[in-house]
Design a protein around this motif. Structure first.
Motif, PDB file in Angstrom:
ATOM      1  N   ALA A  31       0.827  -1.207   0.000  1.00  0.00           N
ATOM      2  CA  ALA A  31       0.000   0.000   0.000  1.00  0.00           C
ATOM      3  C   ALA A  31       0.863   1.260   0.000  1.00  0.00           C
ATOM      4  CB  ALA A  31      -0.929  -0.001   1.208  1.00  0.00           C
ATOM      5  N   ILE A  32       1.958   1.239   0.751  1.00  0.00           N
ATOM      6  CA  ILE A  32       2.862   2.389   0.789  1.00  0.00           C
ATOM      7  C   ILE A  32       3.472   2.639  -0.583  1.00  0.00           C
ATOM      8  CG2 ILE A  32       5.097   3.164   1.672  1.00  0.00           C
ATOM      9  CD1 ILE A  32       4.305   1.882   4.364  1.00  0.00           C
ATOM     10  N   ALA A  33       3.950   1.567  -1.233  1.00  0.00           N
ATOM     11  CA  ALA A  33       4.551   1.715  -2.561  1.00  0.00           C
ATOM     12  C   ALA A  33       3.537   2.254  -3.565  1.00  0.00           C
ATOM     13  CB  ALA A  33       5.101   0.366  -3.034  1.00  0.00           C
ATOM     14  N   ALA A  34       2.302   1.766  -3.501  1.00  0.00           N
ATOM     15  CA  ALA A  34       1.273   2.213  -4.438  1.00  0.00           C
ATOM     16  C   ALA A  34       0.923   3.681  -4.213  1.00  0.00           C
ATOM     17  CB  ALA A  34       0.025   1.341  -4.292  1.00  0.00           C
ATOM     18  N   PHE A  35       0.843   4.095  -2.952  1.00  0.00           N
ATOM     19  CA  PHE A  35       0.495   5.491  -2.655  1.00  0.00           C
ATOM     20  C   PHE A  35       1.607   6.428  -3.127  1.00  0.00           C
ATOM     21  CE2 PHE A  35       0.320   9.238   0.107  1.00  0.00           C
ATOM     22  CZ  PHE A  35      -0.977   9.657  -0.138  1.00  0.00           C
ATOM     23  N   ILE A  36       2.857   6.055  -2.908  1.00  0.00           N
ATOM     24  CA  ILE A  36       3.965   6.908  -3.342  1.00  0.00           C
ATOM     25  C   ILE A  36       3.998   6.996  -4.864  1.00  0.00           C
ATOM     26  CG2 ILE A  36       6.487   7.077  -3.430  1.00  0.00           C
ATOM     27  CD1 ILE A  36       6.497   6.025  -0.547  1.00  0.00           C
ATOM     28  N   ALA A  37       3.666   5.906  -5.542  1.00  0.00           N
ATOM     29  CA  ALA A  37       3.596   5.948  -7.004  1.00  0.00           C
ATOM     30  C   ALA A  37       2.521   6.942  -7.459  1.00  0.00           C
ATOM     31  CB  ALA A  37       3.298   4.562  -7.558  1.00  0.00           C
ATOM     32  N   ARG A  38       1.399   6.977  -6.736  1.00  0.00           N
ATOM     33  CA  ARG A  38       0.325   7.925  -7.101  1.00  0.00           C
ATOM     34  C   ARG A  38       0.749   9.359  -6.803  1.00  0.00           C
ATOM     35  NH1 ARG A  38      -2.670   3.752  -4.758  1.00  0.00           N
ATOM     36  NH2 ARG A  38      -3.179   4.893  -2.856  1.00  0.00           N
ATOM     37  N   ILE A  39       1.496   9.585  -5.732  1.00  0.00           N
ATOM     38  CA  ILE A  39       2.026  10.919  -5.453  1.00  0.00           C
ATOM     39  C   ILE A  39       2.912  11.372  -6.609  1.00  0.00           C
ATOM     40  CG2 ILE A  39       3.636  12.221  -4.002  1.00  0.00           C
ATOM     41  CD1 ILE A  39       2.687  10.590  -1.624  1.00  0.00           C
ATOM     42  N   ASP A  40       3.798  10.488  -7.025  1.00  0.00           N
ATOM     43  CA  ASP A  40       4.723  10.808  -8.112  1.00  0.00           C
ATOM     44  C   ASP A  40       3.958  11.132  -9.397  1.00  0.00           C
ATOM     45  OD1 ASP A  40       7.215  11.202  -9.164  1.00  0.00           O
ATOM     46  OD2 ASP A  40       7.748   9.102  -9.326  1.00  0.00           O
ATOM     47  N   GLU A  41       2.950  10.336  -9.708  1.00  0.00           N
ATOM     48  CA  GLU A  41       2.143  10.562 -10.908  1.00  0.00           C
ATOM     49  C   GLU A  41       1.414  11.906 -10.845  1.00  0.00           C
ATOM     50  OE1 GLU A  41      -0.399   7.195 -11.065  1.00  0.00           O
ATOM     51  OE2 GLU A  41       1.197   5.786 -11.579  1.00  0.00           O
ATOM     52  N   LYS A  42       0.863  12.214  -9.677  1.00  0.00           N
ATOM     53  CA  LYS A  42       0.132  13.475  -9.508  1.00  0.00           C
ATOM     54  C   LYS A  42       1.070  14.675  -9.659  1.00  0.00           C
ATOM     55  CE  LYS A  42      -2.821  15.877  -6.099  1.00  0.00           C
ATOM     56  NZ  LYS A  42      -3.989  16.105  -7.000  1.00  0.00           N
ATOM     57  N   ALA A  43       2.255  14.571  -9.054  1.00  0.00           N
ATOM     58  CA  ALA A  43       3.219  15.676  -9.149  1.00  0.00           C
ATOM     59  C   ALA A  43       3.654  15.887 -10.593  1.00  0.00           C
ATOM     60  CB  ALA A  43       4.422  15.382  -8.262  1.00  0.00           C
ATOM     61  N   LEU A  44       3.894  14.817 -11.313  1.00  0.00           N
ATOM     62  CA  LEU A  44       4.308  14.939 -12.710  1.00  0.00           C
ATOM     63  C   LEU A  44       3.191  15.493 -13.576  1.00  0.00           C
ATOM     64  CD1 LEU A  44       6.297  11.595 -13.125  1.00  0.00           C
ATOM     65  CD2 LEU A  44       7.247  13.901 -13.270  1.00  0.00           C
ATOM     66  N   ALA A  45       1.962  14.978 -13.362  1.00  0.00           N
ATOM     67  CA  ALA A  45       0.828  15.409 -14.180  1.00  0.00           C
ATOM     68  C   ALA A  45       0.511  16.883 -13.975  1.00  0.00           C
ATOM     69  CB  ALA A  45      -0.402  14.563 -13.848  1.00  0.00           C
ATOM     70  N   GLU A  46       0.670  17.353 -12.731  1.00  0.00           N
ATOM     71  CA  GLU A  46       0.325  18.737 -12.409  1.00  0.00           C
ATOM     72  C   GLU A  46       1.542  19.656 -12.382  1.00  0.00           C
ATOM     73  OE1 GLU A  46      -1.912  18.669  -8.778  1.00  0.00           O
ATOM     74  OE2 GLU A  46      -3.374  17.210  -9.549  1.00  0.00           O
ATOM     75  N   LYS A  47       2.719  19.073 -12.694  1.00  0.00           N
ATOM     76  CA  LYS A  47       3.981  19.833 -12.684  1.00  0.00           C
ATOM     77  C   LYS A  47       4.159  20.583 -11.370  1.00  0.00           C
ATOM     78  CE  LYS A  47       4.335  20.418 -17.690  1.00  0.00           C
ATOM     79  NZ  LYS A  47       3.254  19.463 -18.036  1.00  0.00           N
ATOM     80  N   ARG A  48       4.002  19.813 -10.268  1.00  0.00           N
ATOM     81  CA  ARG A  48       4.080  20.401  -8.926  1.00  0.00           C
ATOM     82  C   ARG A  48       5.202  19.743  -8.139  1.00  0.00           C
ATOM     83  NH1 ARG A  48      -1.647  19.924  -6.199  1.00  0.00           N
ATOM     84  NH2 ARG A  48      -0.438  20.858  -4.478  1.00  0.00           N
ATOM     85  N   ALA A  49       5.612  20.425  -7.091  1.00  0.00           N
ATOM     86  CA  ALA A  49       6.619  19.876  -6.194  1.00  0.00           C
ATOM     87  C   ALA A  49       5.990  18.826  -5.286  1.00  0.00           C
ATOM     88  CB  ALA A  49       7.229  20.989  -5.349  1.00  0.00           C
ATOM     89  N   VAL A  50       6.788  17.863  -4.884  1.00  0.00           N
ATOM     90  CA  VAL A  50       6.338  16.855  -3.919  1.00  0.00           C
ATOM     91  C   VAL A  50       6.537  17.438  -2.525  1.00  0.00           C
ATOM     92  CG1 VAL A  50       6.712  14.561  -2.980  1.00  0.00           C
ATOM     93  CG2 VAL A  50       6.913  14.945  -5.440  1.00  0.00           C
ATOM     94  N   GLY A  51       5.460  17.901  -1.942  1.00  0.00           N
ATOM     95  CA  GLY A  51       5.499  18.500  -0.623  1.00  0.00           C
ATOM     96  C   GLY A  51       4.298  18.070   0.191  1.00  0.00           C
ATOM     97  N   GLU A  52       4.216  18.583   1.415  1.00  0.00           N
ATOM     98  CA  GLU A  52       3.149  18.171   2.323  1.00  0.00           C
ATOM     99  C   GLU A  52       1.770  18.510   1.771  1.00  0.00           C
ATOM    100  OE1 GLU A  52       2.053  18.481   7.087  1.00  0.00           O
ATOM    101  OE2 GLU A  52       3.782  19.550   6.265  1.00  0.00           O
TER     102      GLU A  52
END
Length: 218
Positions: free
Chosen positions: A185-206
């Motif tokens: 579950a942790i690996a899947a959630f981090i993958a979704r964070i990465d995808e969201k940051a890339l799609a929205e061209k945003r920084a990975v932050g809190e």
């Protein structure tokens, strides 16, 4: 430290000994692997859920022994008469007579260590061959998962580091509260964070992490 932009490099898991996260739940298995070639038995097993470190440990074993790591589906490529160390990832592969004859032949080799990995204890592994059943039951086996905050926190940081990202303590703490406490579950959630940051061209932050948590748990 400023937030980091996610870069489209994908995840490249570090699988060397130096990258292995040692914790009470896996230390016994690691110490046994590191005893090679001074093993008290020629065959052993490691078991635990997906993403719990079984493959990492198997690769450490292969690095130490000069062995080969093989998935259950590729057993047909293994010569049972060949010398040398072999690690086999069984996981939940279905049992059939061809697979089981190959495995039994590996147990019966006159030499060469054998390491098996699976998701459950060896006595619960499926087999259609009675002689192989007795080999499974007799295996020296080590579990590699019992979630605790220390290991989960280190796992979160490693999953981000594999994606060339560093994260704050606040992000780690919030994830451990809201994400299912399993490696998968942790690996899947981090993958979704990465995808969201890339799609929205945003920084990975809190803020980005909390937005994703809110959208999935709200």
């Amino acid at each position: 430290m400023p937030d980091q932009l996610a870069l489209p490099f994908g995840s490249r898991p570090a699988l060397g000994r130096e990258a292995f996260i040692v914790a009470p739940c896996n230390e016994q298995a690691l110490r046994f692997i590191e005893r090679w070639p001074d093993w008290p038995t020629r065959a052993a097993a490691i078991w635990g859920p997906p993403d719990s470190g079984k493959t990492h440990l198997a690769r450490i074993f292969c690095d130490l022994s000069g062995g080969r790591l093989v998935a259950a589906r590729d057993l047909s490529t293994v010569d049972p008469d060949a010398a040398g160390a072999i690690a086999i990832e069984l996981d939940d592969a279905p049992a059939d007579s061809e697979r089981d004859r190959k495995l039994f032949a590996l147990f019966e080799r006159p030499s060469g260590p054998l390491l098996l990995t699976g998701r459950s204890p060896p006595p619960e592994w499926n087999t259609v061959l009675g002689d192989l059943r007795s080999r499974f039951d007799a295996l020296l086996a080590f579990p590699v998962w019992a979630p605790d905050d220390q290991l989960l926190s280190a796992l979160v940081r490693k999953q981000f580091a594999d994606r060339q990202l560093d994260v704050t303590d606040a992000i780690v703490k919030r994830m451990l509260i809201h994400v299912e406490r399993t490696p998968q579950a942790i690996a899947a959630f981090i993958a979704r964070i990465d995808e969201k940051a890339l799609a929205e061209k945003r920084a990975v932050g809190e803020r980005l992490v909390m937005e994703l948590l809110d959208s999935e748990t709200g």
